[in-house]
Design a protein around this motif. Sequence first.
Motif, PDB file in Angstrom:
ATOM      1  N   ILE A 226       0.829  -1.214   0.000  1.00 39.12           N
ATOM      2  CA  ILE A 226       0.000   0.000   0.000  1.00 39.12           C
ATOM      3  C   ILE A 226       0.872   1.277   0.000  1.00 39.12           C
ATOM      4  CG2 ILE A 226      -1.648   1.347   1.405  1.00 39.12           C
ATOM      5  CD1 ILE A 226      -2.989  -0.894  -0.183  1.00 39.12           C
ATOM      6  N   PRO A 227       1.902   1.384   0.861  1.00 29.11           N
ATOM      7  CA  PRO A 227       2.716   2.601   0.800  1.00 29.11           C
ATOM      8  C   PRO A 227       3.395   2.782  -0.560  1.00 29.11           C
ATOM      9  CG  PRO A 227       3.110   1.439   2.863  1.00 29.11           C
ATOM     10  CD  PRO A 227       2.269   0.538   2.016  1.00 29.11           C
ATOM     11  N   GLU A 228       3.842   1.676  -1.168  1.00 24.85           N
ATOM     12  CA  GLU A 228       4.488   1.786  -2.498  1.00 24.85           C
ATOM     13  C   GLU A 228       3.478   2.253  -3.542  1.00 24.85           C
ATOM     14  OE1 GLU A 228       7.887  -1.690  -1.843  1.00 24.85           O
ATOM     15  OE2 GLU A 228       6.049  -2.172  -2.946  1.00 24.85           O
ATOM     16  N   LEU A 229       2.311   1.636  -3.490  1.00 21.15           N
ATOM     17  CA  LEU A 229       1.250   1.979  -4.441  1.00 21.15           C
ATOM     18  C   LEU A 229       0.875   3.455  -4.296  1.00 21.15           C
ATOM     19  CD1 LEU A 229      -0.315   0.151  -6.389  1.00 21.15           C
ATOM     20  CD2 LEU A 229      -1.981  -0.238  -4.601  1.00 21.15           C
TER      21      LEU A 229
ATOM     22  N   CYS B 271      -4.082   6.273   3.000  1.00 18.59           N
ATOM     23  CA  CYS B 271      -5.388   5.791   3.481  1.00 18.59           C
ATOM     24  C   CYS B 271      -6.442   5.642   2.382  1.00 18.59           C
ATOM     25  CB  CYS B 271      -5.905   6.700   4.586  1.00 18.59           C
ATOM     26  SG  CYS B 271      -4.740   6.783   5.950  1.00 18.59           S
ATOM     27  N   SER B 272      -6.465   6.564   1.418  1.00 18.48           N
ATOM     28  CA  SER B 272      -7.508   6.423   0.398  1.00 18.48           C
ATOM     29  C   SER B 272      -7.191   5.251  -0.536  1.00 18.48           C
ATOM     30  CB  SER B 272      -7.699   7.728  -0.386  1.00 18.48           C
ATOM     31  OG  SER B 272      -6.477   8.341  -0.617  1.00 18.48           O
ATOM     32  N   VAL B 273      -5.907   5.096  -0.893  1.00 20.48           N
ATOM     33  CA  VAL B 273      -5.485   3.945  -1.706  1.00 20.48           C
ATOM     34  C   VAL B 273      -5.819   2.649  -0.958  1.00 20.48           C
ATOM     35  CG1 VAL B 273      -3.417   2.715  -2.505  1.00 20.48           C
ATOM     36  CG2 VAL B 273      -3.636   5.160  -2.903  1.00 20.48           C
ATOM     37  N   CYS B 274      -5.570   2.668   0.337  1.00 15.24           N
ATOM     38  CA  CYS B 274      -5.811   1.507   1.191  1.00 15.24           C
ATOM     39  C   CYS B 274      -7.306   1.176   1.237  1.00 15.24           C
ATOM     40  CB  CYS B 274      -5.279   1.818   2.585  1.00 15.24           C
ATOM     41  SG  CYS B 274      -5.523   0.503   3.760  1.00 15.24           S
ATOM     42  N   GLY B 275      -8.131   2.199   1.389  1.00 14.36           N
ATOM     43  CA  GLY B 275      -9.587   1.978   1.460  1.00 14.36           C
ATOM     44  C   GLY B 275     -10.114   1.372   0.166  1.00 14.36           C
ATOM     45  N   ILE B 276      -9.668   1.907  -0.960  1.00 11.60           N
ATOM     46  CA  ILE B 276     -10.103   1.390  -2.265  1.00 11.60           C
ATOM     47  C   ILE B 276      -9.665  -0.078  -2.409  1.00 11.60           C
ATOM     48  CG2 ILE B 276      -9.636   1.549  -4.762  1.00 11.60           C
ATOM     49  CD1 ILE B 276      -9.433   4.631  -4.299  1.00 11.60           C
ATOM     50  N   THR B 277      -8.421  -0.346  -2.008  1.00 14.15           N
ATOM     51  CA  THR B 277      -7.882  -1.705  -2.132  1.00 14.15           C
ATOM     52  C   THR B 277      -8.662  -2.681  -1.252  1.00 14.15           C
ATOM     53  OG1 THR B 277      -5.707  -0.749  -2.524  1.00 14.15           O
ATOM     54  CG2 THR B 277      -5.760  -3.088  -1.926  1.00 14.15           C
ATOM     55  N   LYS B 278      -8.900  -2.298   0.003  1.00 11.33           N
ATOM     56  CA  LYS B 278      -9.613  -3.206   0.917  1.00 11.33           C
ATOM     57  C   LYS B 278     -11.020  -3.500   0.389  1.00 11.33           C
ATOM     58  CE  LYS B 278      -8.609  -1.036   4.895  1.00 11.33           C
ATOM     59  NZ  LYS B 278      -8.236  -0.711   6.287  1.00 11.33           N
TER      60      LYS B 278
ATOM     61  N   VAL C  84      -3.544  -0.120  -9.972  1.00  7.01           N
ATOM     62  CA  VAL C  84      -2.610  -1.235 -10.012  1.00  7.01           C
ATOM     63  C   VAL C  84      -1.898  -1.303 -11.357  1.00  7.01           C
ATOM     64  CG1 VAL C  84      -2.477  -3.754  -9.946  1.00  7.01           C
ATOM     65  CG2 VAL C  84      -3.813  -2.545  -8.253  1.00  7.01           C
ATOM     66  N   ALA C  85      -2.620  -0.950 -12.438  1.00  9.37           N
ATOM     67  CA  ALA C  85      -1.987  -0.951 -13.761  1.00  9.37           C
ATOM     68  C   ALA C  85      -0.835   0.050 -13.766  1.00  9.37           C
ATOM     69  CB  ALA C  85      -3.014  -0.595 -14.826  1.00  9.37           C
ATOM     70  N   GLY C  86      -0.996   1.138 -13.039  1.00  9.21           N
ATOM     71  CA  GLY C  86       0.111   2.036 -12.733  1.00  9.21           C
ATOM     72  C   GLY C  86       0.797   2.678 -13.903  1.00  9.21           C
ATOM     73  N   SER C  87       0.187   3.635 -14.529  1.00  4.52           N
ATOM     74  CA  SER C  87       0.885   4.382 -15.554  1.00  4.52           C
ATOM     75  C   SER C  87       1.916   5.299 -14.910  1.00  4.52           C
ATOM     76  CB  SER C  87      -0.120   5.232 -16.326  1.00  4.52           C
ATOM     77  OG  SER C  87      -0.711   6.146 -15.432  1.00  4.52           O
ATOM     78  N   GLY C  88       1.848   5.415 -13.613  1.00  2.00           N
ATOM     79  CA  GLY C  88       2.767   6.322 -12.930  1.00  2.00           C
ATOM     80  C   GLY C  88       2.216   7.725 -12.845  1.00  2.00           C
TER      81      GLY C  88
ATOM     82  N   PRO D  65      -0.359  10.633 -11.674  1.00  2.00           N
ATOM     83  CA  PRO D  65      -1.259  10.802 -10.542  1.00  2.00           C
ATOM     84  C   PRO D  65      -2.698  10.680 -11.002  1.00  2.00           C
ATOM     85  CG  PRO D  65      -0.075  12.844 -11.011  1.00  2.00           C
ATOM     86  CD  PRO D  65       0.363  11.848 -12.016  1.00  2.00           C
ATOM     87  N   ILE D  66      -3.495   9.981 -10.223  1.00  2.00           N
ATOM     88  CA  ILE D  66      -4.915   9.885 -10.568  1.00  2.00           C
ATOM     89  C   ILE D  66      -5.728  10.445  -9.421  1.00  2.00           C
ATOM     90  CG2 ILE D  66      -4.809   7.930 -12.164  1.00  2.00           C
ATOM     91  CD1 ILE D  66      -5.688   6.194  -9.750  1.00  2.00           C
ATOM     92  N   SER D  67      -6.859  11.021  -9.742  1.00  2.00           N
ATOM     93  CA  SER D  67      -7.683  11.550  -8.664  1.00  2.00           C
ATOM     94  C   SER D  67      -8.470  10.405  -8.060  1.00  2.00           C
ATOM     95  CB  SER D  67      -8.623  12.628  -9.181  1.00  2.00           C
ATOM     96  OG  SER D  67      -9.642  12.032  -9.924  1.00  2.00           O
ATOM     97  N   LEU D  68      -8.623  10.452  -6.759  1.00  2.43           N
ATOM     98  CA  LEU D  68      -9.277   9.342  -6.077  1.00  2.43           C
ATOM     99  C   LEU D  68     -10.689   9.685  -5.657  1.00  2.43           C
ATOM    100  CD1 LEU D  68      -6.555   7.632  -3.908  1.00  2.43           C
ATOM    101  CD2 LEU D  68      -7.585   6.886  -6.028  1.00  2.43           C
ATOM    102  N   HIS D  69     -11.450  10.302  -6.521  1.00  6.69           N
ATOM    103  CA  HIS D  69     -12.857  10.486  -6.202  1.00  6.69           C
ATOM    104  C   HIS D  69     -13.485   9.115  -6.187  1.00  6.69           C
ATOM    105  CE1 HIS D  69     -12.310  14.658  -6.424  1.00  6.69           C
ATOM    106  NE2 HIS D  69     -12.017  14.654  -7.707  1.00  6.69           N
ATOM    107  N   GLU D  70     -14.352   8.909  -5.225  1.00  8.20           N
ATOM    108  CA  GLU D  70     -14.970   7.593  -5.077  1.00  8.20           C
ATOM    109  C   GLU D  70     -15.650   7.220  -6.392  1.00  8.20           C
ATOM    110  OE1 GLU D  70     -18.304   9.608  -5.635  1.00  8.20           O
ATOM    111  OE2 GLU D  70     -16.594  10.282  -4.515  1.00  8.20           O
ATOM    112  N   ASP D  71     -15.435   5.984  -6.820  1.00  6.34           N
ATOM    113  CA  ASP D  71     -16.095   5.586  -8.066  1.00  6.34           C
ATOM    114  C   ASP D  71     -16.845   4.307  -7.858  1.00  6.34           C
ATOM    115  OD1 ASP D  71     -14.046   3.684  -8.016  1.00  6.34           O
ATOM    116  OD2 ASP D  71     -14.172   3.485 -10.188  1.00  6.34           O
ATOM    117  N   GLU D  72     -16.769   3.780  -6.634  1.00  5.40           N
ATOM    118  CA  GLU D  72     -17.450   2.505  -6.411  1.00  5.40           C
ATOM    119  C   GLU D  72     -18.754   2.783  -5.665  1.00  5.40           C
ATOM    120  OE1 GLU D  72     -14.024  -0.750  -5.823  1.00  5.40           O
ATOM    121  OE2 GLU D  72     -13.973   0.956  -4.527  1.00  5.40           O
ATOM    122  N   PRO D  73     -19.848   2.271  -6.171  1.00  7.51           N
ATOM    123  CA  PRO D  73     -21.118   2.549  -5.506  1.00  7.51           C
ATOM    124  C   PRO D  73     -21.185   1.843  -4.157  1.00  7.51           C
ATOM    125  CG  PRO D  73     -21.440   1.055  -7.329  1.00  7.51           C
ATOM    126  CD  PRO D  73     -20.019   1.470  -7.372  1.00  7.51           C
TER     127      PRO D  73
END
Length: 305
Positions: A108-111, A123-130, A291-295, A297-305
């Motif tokens: 998670i920290p690397e991602l 934390c937001s990357v972590c929340g999406i992943t979990k 995860v595909a990781g273009s490198g 920055p992407i915005s982390l607006h919630e996209d999952e219902p």
Amino acid sequence: MRQHKLALCALHYLEWVPEQVERTIHRYRMFTQQDRLLVAVSGGKDSLSLWDILNRLGYTADGLYISLGIDEGIQYSQNSLFFAQSFAETRHLHLHVVDIKKQYGETIPELAGRTHRGHYKPCSVCGITKRHVMNRVTREHGYSVLVTGHNLDDEAAILFGNTMNWISKYLLHQAPVLEANKPGLVRKTKPLCRMYEREMAAYALLAQIDYIQDECPFAQGSTSIYHKEVLNKMETDRPGTKLNFYLSFLQAKQNGLFSPLVDDKAAQVHACPQCGQPTSAPGLCVFCRMVAGSGNPISLHEDEP
Ligand code: AMP
Ligand code: FES
Ligand code: ZN
């Protein structure tokens, strides 16, 4: 328990907590003895106590631990895995372990460092992943319900934050049960939503459950912890404040207070072409893009219902 004007000895307390949880399960029609449950366990007191309680109540529940790779300093992930695994082994329960680095290539920290060039807390990357992993494992193994250990303090703090900012779509979706109302989405339930954090700490102690006492190092200074502190101050002066805040919200919702709110994005949901989980983002879901990781920055607006 000042909020209930109730004091119990250890023996009766160990009966009272499962009874309360059983009532919550029934009241919100969470699941029945016929369901196959998957409990998301973090190694902390709430989720391990919940797993213990579900077993005492006769439910069939396996566990899921997600290893996030948060191991610099206090070795948070390794230690919490140890507690989750020891709990499962001593009680002969089945625990699924998903290691994010092994499965997706990065911790998670690397991602978080790569996706956001280190600007954001993980934390937001972590929340999406979990959320993604919990949904995937529940589906792949055919469990009928996902169960998490969110307690009243968690729910009240989330509600407080969403109310402070009037984030209507989050208010619309906060509930003890989240229905599987989109293709690819699993049913999620929170049987501890009426239990105070203090009550769960007392339960873990009396039931002799060993759990990780450290908080995630990234949680320090977070807004949700601040909101918990504010609510605790109010609770000290007026016992029952947190429970009343949360239950009044659920009642208001049932009375239709939030009915005029419409979730526009929910209507535009489609299956992510890569993982098959529902998303309102165009193309890949935010997890797959991350995860595909273009490198970039992407915005982390919630996209999952
Ligand atoms: P948190 O988001 O840390 O407040 O945790 C809320 C709930 O999410 C916990 O009670 C668990 O049910 C679940 N959870 C948190 N972290 C993990 C993890 N690493 N693996 C599995 N479940 C987790
Ligand atoms: Fe996910 Fe702390 S547990 S960032
Ligand atoms: Zn996807």
